[in-house]
Enzyme design. Structure first.
Site, PDB file in Angstrom:
ATOM      1  N   ASP A 120      -3.930   1.514  -4.936  1.00  0.00           N
ATOM      2  CA  ASP A 120      -5.208   2.000  -4.433  1.00  0.00           C
ATOM      3  C   ASP A 120      -6.307   1.757  -5.469  1.00  0.00           C
ATOM      4  OD1 ASP A 120      -4.155   3.294  -1.957  1.00  0.00           O
ATOM      5  OD2 ASP A 120      -3.069   4.502  -3.432  1.00  0.00           O
ATOM      6  N   TRP A 145      -7.126 -13.933  -0.505  1.00  0.00           N
ATOM      7  CA  TRP A 145      -6.162 -14.063  -1.606  1.00  0.00           C
ATOM      8  C   TRP A 145      -4.802 -14.641  -1.233  1.00  0.00           C
ATOM      9  CZ3 TRP A 145      -1.441 -11.571  -1.479  1.00  0.00           C
ATOM     10  CH2 TRP A 145      -1.307 -10.523  -0.550  1.00  0.00           C
ATOM     11  N   ASP A 184       7.006  -3.772  -0.551  1.00  0.00           N
ATOM     12  CA  ASP A 184       6.574  -4.842   0.339  1.00  0.00           C
ATOM     13  C   ASP A 184       7.503  -6.041   0.359  1.00  0.00           C
ATOM     14  OD1 ASP A 184       4.147  -3.576   0.992  1.00  0.00           O
ATOM     15  OD2 ASP A 184       3.133  -4.442  -0.740  1.00  0.00           O
ATOM     16  N   GLU A 243       6.153  -9.522   1.884  1.00  0.00           N
ATOM     17  CA  GLU A 243       5.012 -10.152   2.525  1.00  0.00           C
ATOM     18  C   GLU A 243       5.194 -11.665   2.536  1.00  0.00           C
ATOM     19  OE1 GLU A 243       1.269  -7.258   1.595  1.00  0.00           O
ATOM     20  OE2 GLU A 243       2.045  -8.397  -0.116  1.00  0.00           O
ATOM     21  N   GLU A 288       4.533   2.186  -1.972  1.00  0.00           N
ATOM     22  CA  GLU A 288       4.747   1.088  -1.038  1.00  0.00           C
ATOM     23  C   GLU A 288       5.766   0.113  -1.607  1.00  0.00           C
ATOM     24  OE1 GLU A 288       1.186  -0.259   0.869  1.00  0.00           O
ATOM     25  OE2 GLU A 288       1.851  -2.351   0.837  1.00  0.00           O
TER      26      GLU A 288
END
Length: 317
Positions: free
Chosen positions: A149, A221, A124, A126, A122
């Site tokens: 994961d 979070w 990101d 964000e 991945e």
């Protein structure tokens, strides 16, 4: 905040204002989104709703679509590219919501989590929601072969965060992009490179990924380590996407397909140093709470460099 060199100030102002005509031709940096103007993507052709279809609206057509996705008490929303890619330039113009958005994440990212559950890659971008008077935080991250994961203590992210306080990401659309090549991953804001993640080992995404956009509740979070939660009195929380650009090699493209060049001009290098010195607020390589045996790339680079994967950055409020 440190005072930027005159060259960096001029470059950033020019780039963010899109006034390249004011710069001498031999000083113009490579404008990635302008270079990719012929790679404008059609949302209807290249993407589809992944979840929360009732929280998604598309206006326009023919590559000029504006996609709005929103989060309320009942659901968030997300979309996904129809094809997977092995490399390329992936960009979108995004406008974020003003006001109280704590706990809410708007994301534009690459992933193969559905193809490789429990062992995915991945990349990101964000946007971490905030409280009034505080800037949005852009968190860039890279997960490789399952490092994202697992349960607590097992996730190995490579987070580098920036305060988006040199412009207002809620006042208008701004262009955010990921350039993923076999050699490195670059992150861009309005054509200014903000982070370079070079390939130095097998800790690098090499399997095809899809392009995603989403908005969701990460109250545990997202904002000040979960201190501020999503407050649905301020919902719906809306994110707007437009100007999608995909200049990329599909997973099944022939070997002759190559991603755009990932080289930077001296002006872009200077702009990246300026952003990192003044707006970078977290760097995983210098987090004393992290087990850096799991991130060997942190010890393999010169400490004096000012790139986001290297530079020592104190926490900022």
């Amino acid at each position: 905040m440190a005072r930027a060199p005159a060259l960096c100030i001029a470059l950033v102002v020019v780039v963010l204002a899109n006034k390249m005509e004011e710069v001498e031709a031999d000083e113009q940096p490579l404008m990635m989104s302008k270079k990719m103007r012929n790679s404008r993507s059609s949302f209807y052709r290249d993407f589809h709703n992944l979840w929360g279809g009732q929280h998604q609206r598309v206006n326009g057509n023919g590559g000029e679509e504006e996609v709005s996705i929103w989060l309320d008490r009942s659901s968030g929303s997300g979309f996904k590219s129809r094809r997977s890619f092995r490399s390329g330039y992936f960009g979108a113009s995004i406008k974020l919501q003003r006001g109280y958005t704590a706990g809410v994440i708007t994301a534009f990212y690459l992933s193969n989590s559905e193809a490789h559950p429990g062992f995915h890659d991945e990349v990101d971008m964000e946007f971490l929601g905030t409280t009034p008077g505080k800037p949005y935080t852009l968190q860039t991250n890279v997960y490789v072969r399952g490092s994202g994961d697992g349960g607590p203590g097992r996730v190995v992210g490579r987070e580098v965060k920036f305060h988006l306080d040199w412009f207002d990401p809620t006042a208008d659309f701004h262009h955010y992009a990921i350039l993923w090549t076999p050699n490195q991953i670059m992150f861009y804001v309005d054509d200014v490179p903000i982070r370079r993640y070079p390939r130095r080992s097998n800790k690098f995404p090499q399997r095809p990924m899809w392009v995603y956009g989403s908005i969701w509740d990460a109250s545990d979070w997202a904002t000040d380590d979960g201190r501020y939660k999503a407050d649905y009195r301020y919902s719906p929380f809306v994110a707007h996407f437009a100007g999608f650009q995909l200049r990329a090699c599909a997973a099944r493209a022939p070997p002759r397909c190559h991603p755009p060049t990932d080289s930077l001009t001296p002006q872009q290098e200077a702009a990246m140093r300026w952003v990192q010195r003044n707006h970078m607020v977290y760097n995983y390589c210098f987090d004393p709470k992290r087990n850096h045996a799991l991130t060997p790339e942190c010890s393999s680079r010169p400490r004096h460099a000012h790139y986001a994967t290297v530079a020592a950055v104190p926490a900022k409020e």
